[in-house]
Design a protein around this motif. Structure first.
Motif, PDB file in Angstrom:
ATOM      1  N   PRO A   1       2.486  -4.492  39.532  1.00  0.00           N
ATOM      2  CA  PRO A   1       1.849  -3.822  38.617  1.00  0.00           C
ATOM      3  C   PRO A   1       1.627  -4.532  37.305  1.00  0.00           C
ATOM      4  CG  PRO A   1       3.936  -2.832  39.343  1.00  0.00           C
ATOM      5  CD  PRO A   1       3.834  -3.905  39.892  1.00  0.00           C
ATOM      6  N   ILE A   2       2.479  -5.805  36.903  1.00  0.00           N
ATOM      7  CA  ILE A   2       1.910  -6.612  35.801  1.00  0.00           C
ATOM      8  C   ILE A   2       0.963  -7.361  36.211  1.00  0.00           C
ATOM      9  CG2 ILE A   2       3.474  -8.570  36.661  1.00  0.00           C
ATOM     10  CD1 ILE A   2       2.925  -7.033  32.973  1.00  0.00           C
ATOM     11  N   ALA A   3       0.602  -7.770  37.304  1.00  0.00           N
ATOM     12  CA  ALA A   3      -0.765  -8.543  37.631  1.00  0.00           C
ATOM     13  C   ALA A   3      -1.895  -7.571  37.370  1.00  0.00           C
ATOM     14  CB  ALA A   3      -0.813  -8.959  38.936  1.00  0.00           C
ATOM     15  N   LEU A   4      -1.952  -6.388  37.722  1.00  0.00           N
ATOM     16  CA  LEU A   4      -2.879  -5.191  37.597  1.00  0.00           C
ATOM     17  C   LEU A   4      -2.905  -5.102  36.014  1.00  0.00           C
ATOM     18  CD1 LEU A   4      -2.207  -3.155  40.441  1.00  0.00           C
ATOM     19  CD2 LEU A   4      -4.092  -4.688  40.352  1.00  0.00           C
ATOM     20  N   GLY A   5      -1.852  -4.987  35.332  1.00  0.00           N
ATOM     21  CA  GLY A   5      -1.816  -4.553  33.874  1.00  0.00           C
ATOM     22  C   GLY A   5      -2.545  -5.638  33.018  1.00  0.00           C
ATOM     23  N   LEU A   6      -2.128  -6.880  33.528  1.00  0.00           N
ATOM     24  CA  LEU A   6      -2.863  -7.975  32.777  1.00  0.00           C
ATOM     25  C   LEU A   6      -4.123  -8.298  32.936  1.00  0.00           C
ATOM     26  CD1 LEU A   6       0.089 -11.012  33.274  1.00  0.00           C
ATOM     27  CD2 LEU A   6      -0.379  -9.410  31.315  1.00  0.00           C
ATOM     28  N   ILE A   7      -4.717  -7.800  34.378  1.00  0.00           N
ATOM     29  CA  ILE A   7      -6.216  -7.760  34.563  1.00  0.00           C
ATOM     30  C   ILE A   7      -6.804  -6.946  33.727  1.00  0.00           C
ATOM     31  CG2 ILE A   7      -7.877  -7.242  36.105  1.00  0.00           C
ATOM     32  CD1 ILE A   7      -6.019  -8.575  38.448  1.00  0.00           C
ATOM     33  N   LEU A   8      -6.237  -5.632  33.810  1.00  0.00           N
ATOM     34  CA  LEU A   8      -6.768  -4.575  32.881  1.00  0.00           C
ATOM     35  C   LEU A   8      -6.813  -4.895  31.270  1.00  0.00           C
ATOM     36  CD1 LEU A   8      -7.895  -1.743  32.587  1.00  0.00           C
ATOM     37  CD2 LEU A   8      -5.581  -0.850  32.453  1.00  0.00           C
ATOM     38  N   ALA A   9      -5.597  -5.534  30.831  1.00  0.00           N
ATOM     39  CA  ALA A   9      -5.706  -5.903  29.550  1.00  0.00           C
ATOM     40  C   ALA A   9      -6.347  -6.941  29.047  1.00  0.00           C
ATOM     41  CB  ALA A   9      -4.128  -6.460  29.169  1.00  0.00           C
ATOM     42  N   THR A  10      -6.733  -7.947  30.006  1.00  0.00           N
ATOM     43  CA  THR A  10      -7.841  -9.038  29.895  1.00  0.00           C
ATOM     44  C   THR A  10      -9.045  -8.478  29.555  1.00  0.00           C
ATOM     45  OG1 THR A  10      -6.599 -10.616  30.820  1.00  0.00           O
ATOM     46  CG2 THR A  10      -8.898 -11.106  30.765  1.00  0.00           C
ATOM     47  N   ALA A  11      -9.467  -7.356  30.523  1.00  0.00           N
ATOM     48  CA  ALA A  11     -10.903  -6.637  30.386  1.00  0.00           C
ATOM     49  C   ALA A  11     -10.747  -5.746  28.953  1.00  0.00           C
ATOM     50  CB  ALA A  11     -10.831  -6.036  31.744  1.00  0.00           C
ATOM     51  N   VAL A  12      -9.940  -5.127  28.602  1.00  0.00           N
ATOM     52  CA  VAL A  12     -10.004  -4.449  27.601  1.00  0.00           C
ATOM     53  C   VAL A  12      -9.923  -5.257  26.284  1.00  0.00           C
ATOM     54  CG1 VAL A  12      -8.914  -2.595  26.147  1.00  0.00           C
ATOM     55  CG2 VAL A  12      -9.040  -2.280  28.632  1.00  0.00           C
TER      56      VAL A  12
END
Length: 766
Positions: free
Chosen positions: A698-709
């Motif tokens: 989840p943190i990997a997916l969260g960081l990917i999404l956070a980077t995009a946003v």
């Protein structure tokens, strides 16, 4: 009934309520801290304005029994600024500085507590040499901007306020500034708004997650209530009551954490910033808002979480495959945020203030969009993950069954990282507007000293040349020259120095003592060509006022005057006018010139700058050596960036603590499952890896999404400030790395409790 279950439900209930209250309390404490920051900064600024002693009239005040002569003797010690003032009262009613009970006698001084400790320490030896005064008192808090400020007031009898000493010495009759505070320009105001939103959003996300601790056990207990006659609405109200109890207890804990932290805050200085405990007082309206919003949010989040759970008398229906999360409404949040920010694109600094409500609303919607999109992203990805080792399959299966819980754990990290990336892009984009490259040439000198009026250039050079760490000195003196004794129509500058020094200021054909040069092609030099005609009568230091008449020195332009080309001096200035060697200077003209000594230092002497400052202080307490740097940055921009670092540090601590509490709560709920797996022979190493994977995915997916946003928000903010869009990838990677590092640390701290839970005796039940 829900409150009663929470408070009297035995050990399990108390553990659940304690976890919830602790998570909520951390969030409330940080909310109170954040709401108190504006008042703390305002109190600092008010104390600074109350002791303000600058005169901007340009005229010398007449002496009276109400006046005070004040000399500014600020200095620096080991990169720490020290505020110093010399006081010479001229009457019984002279104004006392705030925090000082009586004027120190000549040779005495009163100091701030921090400076007093520094002077007594072993590291303050060089500073004691620079401040040869006897400490007779302490400055009260009202006279200091913060508890770690280094400040002193010393008594003297040697000051004289004249128009020539303006800036260093003034005659005043009161302390305090009456001018209104300067308004922030639009871009700095935008930075302040974004900083507050980015720091507060993760706090709100964590509070929302904390009130859902122990959700699965609570739902099983509610099923038992259905068995004895409670209906669906009643169970939801009971659940809301339990959440309300935890939130109210969290409010009390949060207030306690805040009060304890407030007492400790005066002992800590973060990035050079500190405040007094009394400064951290949130406004009553914001306290009431927090006190009402947190319990209301706890009830709302609980009811929202129960909307998809069917609680029946014989159990909780969770085994059925839940409906797939829909994407369309989750995309509406960030799109609405972008729509609110769009009208301000291209507005920049020159087109008025940004709309604060649109800025805050747009950024909030974008960051809330992260919390809405992350559960969908985690569910969509983990549904496609199957093959792998045993630890991987255990982790993936757990995530497939409860992807929402996993997403909630990392929502705060994702929001914090997204906001931090956007802020770093904005700071990097506008940095050039507030940070300028210094014109100083650090290869030719590293310090400079404007020689005080009471000291001759020769005395200054002699003292500084003997100073440890100084390898070379260059002295250039400056005066003015014109074609009349008073108010000349044509004028030019005069630079005096030996041949080696003059070569630092111009390109000379040849030079020997007695030569005079007229500089060609210097910028902003209008009259040197006309004034340099042989035989012309000129006057050095022509007076501009009746009180200064008679100081001018007559000089005739010689026939053999030489020509020189402009060249940047060590401070980056291209000097025009006339260059005089000492032998060519008319008698009496040397006293009309003000000298600057440029110092080259030995980099191998660590205290070289302190030795120079001590030598300058012995020459004249008003002498203030300048330390050169490659860049100069706006103080307000620096303060905002410092505030961001302080706030980000607090948020990271909250993130780590809340994640740890959440992780421990998850492990506690799965105690029997873990014990069962161990009893059937599952290795502890496998289970530990499965816990790591459950956090890492989840943190990997969260960081990917956070980077995009974060990149999207940063791009919009840069376009709003009319700044070219650029990505500071080093900052992006550092922010994502910090987020990942927090999760790794939390996982490592949760391993000891995990090992304790992985015992067969965990299967025991009553």
């Amino acid at each position: 009934m829900g409150v009663k279950f929470a408070m009297t439900g035995g050990r399990e209930a108390w553990v659940r309520v304690t976890l919830t209250a602790f998570g909520v309390g951390l969030g409330v404490a940080l909310l109170l801290l954040t709401t108190a920051i504006p008042s703390a900064l305002a109190n600092r600024n008010d104390r600074g304005r109350d002791r303000d002693d600058w005169m901007f009239s340009g005229e010398v005040m007449e002496r009276s029994d109400r006046t005070l002569i004040l000399g500014r003797v600020d200095t620096t010690f080991h990169d720490q600024d020290i505020r110093g003032r010399l006081l010479q009262p001229e009457g019984d009613r002279a104004p006392l500085p705030p925090g000082v009970e009586q004027f120190p006698a000549a040779g005495d001084m009163v100091v701030s507590p921090a400076l007093g400790r520094m002077l007594k320490s072993s590291d303050g030896t060089l500073l004691r040499e620079r401040l040869p005064y006897r400490v007779t008192g302490t400055i009260a808090d009202v006279g200091l901007i913060d508890p770690h400020e280094l400040s002193y007031y010393a008594g003297t009898k040697d000051l004289n306020a004249t128009s020539e000493s303006a800036g260093g010495v003034d005659r005043i009759d009161a302390f305090g500034s009456t001018s209104p505070p300067e308004r922030l320009d639009p871009i700095l105001l935008l930075l302040v708004l974004i900083v507050f939103v980015v720091l507060l959003m993760p706090v709100g996300v964590f509070i929302a997650a904390a009130v859902r601790f122990g959700g699965e056990r609570r739902d099983r207990r509610l099923a038992a209530l259905r068995l004895i006659g409670a209906d669906g609405r009643m169970t939801r109200r009971i659940a809301a009551g339990e959440a309300l109890a935890g939130a109210l207890l969290g409010l009390l804990l949060g207030a306690g954490f805040f009060l304890m932290g407030r007492q400790l805050v005066g002992m800590v200085s973060v990035f050079g910033m500190s405040v007094y405990p009394g400064d951290l007082t949130p406004t009553p309206a914001l306290v009431v808002l927090v006190a009402l919003a947190v319990p209301a949010a706890a009830v709302a989040v609980t009811l929202f979480a129960l909307r998809g759970v069917v609680i029946e008398p014989l159990g909780v229906v969770r085994a059925a495959r839940p409906p797939r999360r829909r994407l369309w409404w989750r995309l509406l949040l960030p799109l609405a945020g972008l729509a609110m920010l769009y009208p301000m694109i291209g507005q920049g600094r020159d087109n008025g203030q940004f709309n604060e409500y649109l800025v805050v609303g747009g950024v909030v919607l974008l960051l809330v969009g992260v919390t809405a999109l992350l559960p969908w992203l985690v569910e969509a990805v983990v549904a496609r993950l199957n093959s792998g080792g045993v630890s991987w399959q255990l982790a993936v299966r757990r995530l497939q069954l409860s992807s929402g819980t996993a997403a909630r754990m990392v929502n705060g990290i994702a929001v914090a990282v997204a906001g931090a990336i956007a802020l770093q892009m904005l700071f990097a984009g506008v940095d050039d507007d507030y940070t300028k490259a210094s014109a100083n040439d650090l290869t030719r000198a590293q310090m400079s000293l404007d020689v005080p009026e009471k000291v001759t250039a020769a005395e200054a050079v002699q003292a500084l040349s003997r100073t440890r760490g100084v390898t070379d000195t260059t002295t250039l003196s400056t005066a003015s020259l014109g074609n009349g004794r008073d108010e000349p129509e044509q004028y030019a500058s005069v630079t005096v120095g030996d041949c080696a020094a003059l070569r630092e200021a111009a390109k000379l054909p040849s030079c020997s003592d007695g030569d005079v040069f007229a500089v060609r092609n210097a910028p902003y030099d209008e009259y040197t060509e006309q004034l340099s005609k042989a035989g012309a009568s000129l006057y050095i230091d022509p007076s501009s006022g009746s009180d200064e008449k008679g100081r001018e020195i007559a000089w005739t332009v010689p026939k053999d005057i030489k020509r020189a080309d402009a060249h940047k001096d060590p401070q980056g200035n291209e000097r025009g006018g006339f260059l005089f060697t000492p032998g060519a200077l008319p008698k009496g003209a040397a006293s009309a010139a003000s000298a600057t000594v440029y110092l080259s230092l030995d980099a191998s002497v660590p205290e070289a700058r302190e030795f120079v400052r001590n030598a300058a202080a012995k020459l004249d307490p008003l002498a203030h050596p300048q330390t050169w740097s490659a860049t100069e940055q706006s103080n307000r921009f620096t303060s905002i960036r410092t505030g961001l670092f302080v706030g980000a540090t607090c948020v990271l601590i909250l993130i780590g603590a809340s994640l740890l509490v959440s992780q421990l709560e998850q492990l506690r709920e799965r105690k029997k499952l873990l014990s069962s797996l161990v009893a059937f022979g599952t290795r502890r190493r496998t289970l530990s890896l499965s816990v790591l994977w459950q956090t890492a995915i989840p943190i990997a997916l969260g960081l990917i999404l956070a980077t995009a946003v974060g990149l999207s928000l940063g791009t919009v903010l840069l376009k709003m400030t009319n700044t070219p869009v650029g990505v500071d990838w080093a900052s992006v990677l550092s922010m994502t790395g910090i987020g990942a590092g927090v999760v790794v640390l939390v996982t490592a701290l949760s391993l000891p409790p995990l090992i304790r839970l992985m015992r067969p005796d965990g299967l025991r039940t009553e």
